[in-house]
Design a protein around this motif. Sequence first.
Motif, PDB file in Angstrom:
ATOM      1  N   ILE A 107       0.839  -1.204   0.000  1.00  0.00           N
ATOM      2  CA  ILE A 107       0.000   0.000   0.000  1.00  0.00           C
ATOM      3  C   ILE A 107       0.870   1.248   0.000  1.00  0.00           C
ATOM      4  CG2 ILE A 107      -1.709   1.304   1.326  1.00  0.00           C
ATOM      5  CD1 ILE A 107      -2.819  -1.398   2.286  1.00  0.00           C
ATOM      6  N   MET A 108       1.976   1.214   0.758  1.00  0.00           N
ATOM      7  CA  MET A 108       2.894   2.357   0.760  1.00  0.00           C
ATOM      8  C   MET A 108       3.419   2.627  -0.645  1.00  0.00           C
ATOM      9  SD  MET A 108       5.128   1.668   4.228  1.00  0.00           S
ATOM     10  CE  MET A 108       6.571   2.378   3.504  1.00  0.00           C
ATOM     11  N   PHE A 109       3.824   1.585  -1.344  1.00  0.00           N
ATOM     12  CA  PHE A 109       4.351   1.765  -2.689  1.00  0.00           C
ATOM     13  C   PHE A 109       3.269   2.264  -3.636  1.00  0.00           C
ATOM     14  CE2 PHE A 109       5.541   0.298  -6.941  1.00  0.00           C
ATOM     15  CZ  PHE A 109       6.763   0.945  -7.057  1.00  0.00           C
ATOM     16  N   TRP A 110       2.078   1.718  -3.535  1.00  0.00           N
ATOM     17  CA  TRP A 110       0.970   2.121  -4.397  1.00  0.00           C
ATOM     18  C   TRP A 110       0.631   3.602  -4.213  1.00  0.00           C
ATOM     19  CZ3 TRP A 110      -4.496   2.604  -2.950  1.00  0.00           C
ATOM     20  CH2 TRP A 110      -5.317   2.840  -4.051  1.00  0.00           C
ATOM     21  N   LEU A 111       0.733   4.093  -2.991  1.00  0.00           N
ATOM     22  CA  LEU A 111       0.401   5.490  -2.725  1.00  0.00           C
ATOM     23  C   LEU A 111       1.540   6.458  -3.017  1.00  0.00           C
ATOM     24  CD1 LEU A 111      -1.648   5.087   0.565  1.00  0.00           C
ATOM     25  CD2 LEU A 111      -2.522   5.619  -1.709  1.00  0.00           C
ATOM     26  N   THR A 112       2.771   5.956  -3.179  1.00  0.00           N
ATOM     27  CA  THR A 112       3.903   6.862  -3.388  1.00  0.00           C
ATOM     28  C   THR A 112       4.705   6.605  -4.655  1.00  0.00           C
ATOM     29  OG1 THR A 112       5.359   5.465  -2.055  1.00  0.00           O
ATOM     30  CG2 THR A 112       4.236   7.267  -0.912  1.00  0.00           C
ATOM     31  N   TYR A 113       4.312   5.646  -5.484  1.00  0.00           N
ATOM     32  CA  TYR A 113       5.133   5.321  -6.654  1.00  0.00           C
ATOM     33  C   TYR A 113       5.188   6.458  -7.663  1.00  0.00           C
ATOM     34  CZ  TYR A 113       1.103   4.396  -9.647  1.00  0.00           C
ATOM     35  OH  TYR A 113      -0.030   4.525 -10.386  1.00  0.00           O
ATOM     36  N   HIS A 114       4.228   7.362  -7.628  1.00  0.00           N
ATOM     37  CA  HIS A 114       4.237   8.481  -8.574  1.00  0.00           C
ATOM     38  C   HIS A 114       5.425   9.412  -8.352  1.00  0.00           C
ATOM     39  CE1 HIS A 114       2.412  10.268  -5.039  1.00  0.00           C
ATOM     40  NE2 HIS A 114       2.800  11.432  -5.513  1.00  0.00           N
ATOM     41  N   VAL A 115       6.105   9.270  -7.222  1.00  0.00           N
ATOM     42  CA  VAL A 115       7.264  10.110  -6.932  1.00  0.00           C
ATOM     43  C   VAL A 115       8.384   9.838  -7.929  1.00  0.00           C
ATOM     44  CG1 VAL A 115       9.053  10.577  -5.215  1.00  0.00           C
ATOM     45  CG2 VAL A 115       6.701  10.307  -4.501  1.00  0.00           C
ATOM     46  N   THR A 116       8.518   8.598  -8.363  1.00  0.00           N
ATOM     47  CA  THR A 116       9.616   8.247  -9.252  1.00  0.00           C
ATOM     48  C   THR A 116       9.177   7.781 -10.630  1.00  0.00           C
ATOM     49  OG1 THR A 116       9.627   6.005  -8.366  1.00  0.00           O
ATOM     50  CG2 THR A 116      11.126   7.589  -7.356  1.00  0.00           C
ATOM     51  N   TYR A 117       7.902   7.519 -10.806  1.00  0.00           N
ATOM     52  CA  TYR A 117       7.423   7.017 -12.096  1.00  0.00           C
ATOM     53  C   TYR A 117       6.446   7.990 -12.732  1.00  0.00           C
ATOM     54  CZ  TYR A 117       9.209   2.475 -10.729  1.00  0.00           C
ATOM     55  OH  TYR A 117      10.014   1.453 -10.341  1.00  0.00           O
ATOM     56  N   GLY A 118       6.400   7.968 -14.041  1.00  0.00           N
ATOM     57  CA  GLY A 118       5.348   8.642 -14.774  1.00  0.00           C
ATOM     58  C   GLY A 118       5.503  10.139 -14.895  1.00  0.00           C
ATOM     59  N   PRO A 119       4.534  10.760 -15.565  1.00  0.00           N
ATOM     60  CA  PRO A 119       4.601  12.191 -15.820  1.00  0.00           C
ATOM     61  C   PRO A 119       4.371  13.038 -14.574  1.00  0.00           C
ATOM     62  CG  PRO A 119       2.527  11.311 -16.602  1.00  0.00           C
ATOM     63  CD  PRO A 119       3.362  10.146 -16.158  1.00  0.00           C
ATOM     64  N   ASP A 120       3.856  12.436 -13.505  1.00  0.00           N
ATOM     65  CA  ASP A 120       3.594  13.195 -12.296  1.00  0.00           C
ATOM     66  C   ASP A 120       4.759  13.193 -11.325  1.00  0.00           C
ATOM     67  OD1 ASP A 120       0.188  12.040 -12.242  1.00  0.00           O
ATOM     68  OD2 ASP A 120       1.048  13.802 -13.187  1.00  0.00           O
ATOM     69  N   ALA A 121       5.911  12.684 -11.745  1.00  0.00           N
ATOM     70  CA  ALA A 121       7.076  12.693 -10.865  1.00  0.00           C
ATOM     71  C   ALA A 121       7.470  14.130 -10.574  1.00  0.00           C
ATOM     72  CB  ALA A 121       8.251  11.952 -11.524  1.00  0.00           C
ATOM     73  N   PHE A 122       8.165  14.322  -9.456  1.00  0.00           N
ATOM     74  CA  PHE A 122       8.530  15.672  -9.052  1.00  0.00           C
ATOM     75  C   PHE A 122       9.284  16.400 -10.158  1.00  0.00           C
ATOM     76  CE2 PHE A 122       8.198  13.958  -4.685  1.00  0.00           C
ATOM     77  CZ  PHE A 122       7.258  14.863  -4.223  1.00  0.00           C
ATOM     78  N   GLU A 123       8.811  17.567 -10.499  1.00  0.00           N
ATOM     79  CA  GLU A 123       9.495  18.390 -11.488  1.00  0.00           C
ATOM     80  C   GLU A 123       9.702  19.778 -10.930  1.00  0.00           C
ATOM     81  OE1 GLU A 123       8.380  18.636 -15.581  1.00  0.00           O
ATOM     82  OE2 GLU A 123       7.378  16.708 -15.465  1.00  0.00           O
ATOM     83  N   VAL A 124      10.937  20.194 -10.919  1.00  0.00           N
ATOM     84  CA  VAL A 124      11.285  21.560 -10.556  1.00  0.00           C
ATOM     85  C   VAL A 124      11.557  22.265 -11.876  1.00  0.00           C
ATOM     86  CG1 VAL A 124      12.947  22.988  -9.306  1.00  0.00           C
ATOM     87  CG2 VAL A 124      12.251  20.782  -8.378  1.00  0.00           C
ATOM     88  N   PRO A 125      11.035  23.486 -12.078  1.00  0.00           N
ATOM     89  CA  PRO A 125      11.270  24.158 -13.366  1.00  0.00           C
ATOM     90  C   PRO A 125      12.751  24.182 -13.726  1.00  0.00           C
ATOM     91  CG  PRO A 125       9.721  25.408 -12.033  1.00  0.00           C
ATOM     92  CD  PRO A 125      10.227  24.290 -11.176  1.00  0.00           C
ATOM     93  N   GLY A 126      13.067  23.605 -14.851  1.00  0.00           N
ATOM     94  CA  GLY A 126      14.446  23.566 -15.325  1.00  0.00           C
ATOM     95  C   GLY A 126      15.242  22.391 -14.794  1.00  0.00           C
ATOM     96  N   LYS A 127      14.679  21.606 -13.896  1.00  0.00           N
ATOM     97  CA  LYS A 127      15.425  20.491 -13.310  1.00  0.00           C
ATOM     98  C   LYS A 127      14.470  19.339 -13.059  1.00  0.00           C
ATOM     99  CE  LYS A 127      18.313  19.284  -9.399  1.00  0.00           C
ATOM    100  NZ  LYS A 127      18.820  19.698  -8.110  1.00  0.00           N
ATOM    101  N   LYS A 128      14.849  18.149 -13.444  1.00  0.00           N
ATOM    102  CA  LYS A 128      14.046  16.942 -13.205  1.00  0.00           C
ATOM    103  C   LYS A 128      14.734  16.122 -12.138  1.00  0.00           C
ATOM    104  CE  LYS A 128      11.340  13.422 -14.768  1.00  0.00           C
ATOM    105  NZ  LYS A 128       9.967  13.378 -14.548  1.00  0.00           N
ATOM    106  N   LEU A 129      14.025  15.775 -11.074  1.00  0.00           N
ATOM    107  CA  LEU A 129      14.590  14.972  -9.985  1.00  0.00           C
ATOM    108  C   LEU A 129      14.500  13.509 -10.310  1.00  0.00           C
ATOM    109  CD1 LEU A 129      13.248  16.783  -6.835  1.00  0.00           C
ATOM    110  CD2 LEU A 129      15.519  16.895  -7.787  1.00  0.00           C
TER     111      LEU A 129
END
Length: 129
Positions: A107-129
Motif C-alpha cells: 500500500i505504501m508503494f501504491w500510494l507513493t510510486y508516482h514520486v519516481t514514475y510517470g509524468p507526475d514525478a517531481f518536477e522543478v522548473p528547469g530540473k528533473k529529480l
Amino acid sequence: INAEYGGVVQLAMYLISVSTEIRIFDLASFSGYKYVHMIICVTMAIFLGTMGYYLAFFYSSAAIVYFLICTLRYIILPDAAGSDRIAHGSKRRNNLLLLIAFIQPLIMFWLTYHVTYGPDAFEVPGKKL
C-alpha cells in the motif's frame, strides 16, 4: 484506505474464525503507521531523488513489517505471548498476521510510486529529480 483496510481485515478474521480482542480502531491505528513511513520516503525522494526514495522505502518497509509482526502476534496469536516463535498457533492465524504485515509496504508503494514514475514525478522548473 484505513477504513476499507480495517473492514477487510475484520471480514477475513470472521471468515477464518479468528476470535481476538482486537477492535476496528486498533486495526485503523496499526494500519495508520504506514503514513509516517510514506512521508519519510517522499521527503527522501525530494532531497535525494529516486535512489533516496528506494533506500527509504526498503528500510521503512522492513521496519514496519517487523513492528507489525512483533506487536500483532500477541493479539492475533494469544498463545504466542510466552514464546519467541511465530510458528506457534494455527496456520490461518499465522497467515493472517503475515498478510496484515506484508500488505502495508504494498500500500505504501501504491500510494507513493508516482514520486519516481510517470509524468507526475517531481518536477522543478528547469530540473528533473
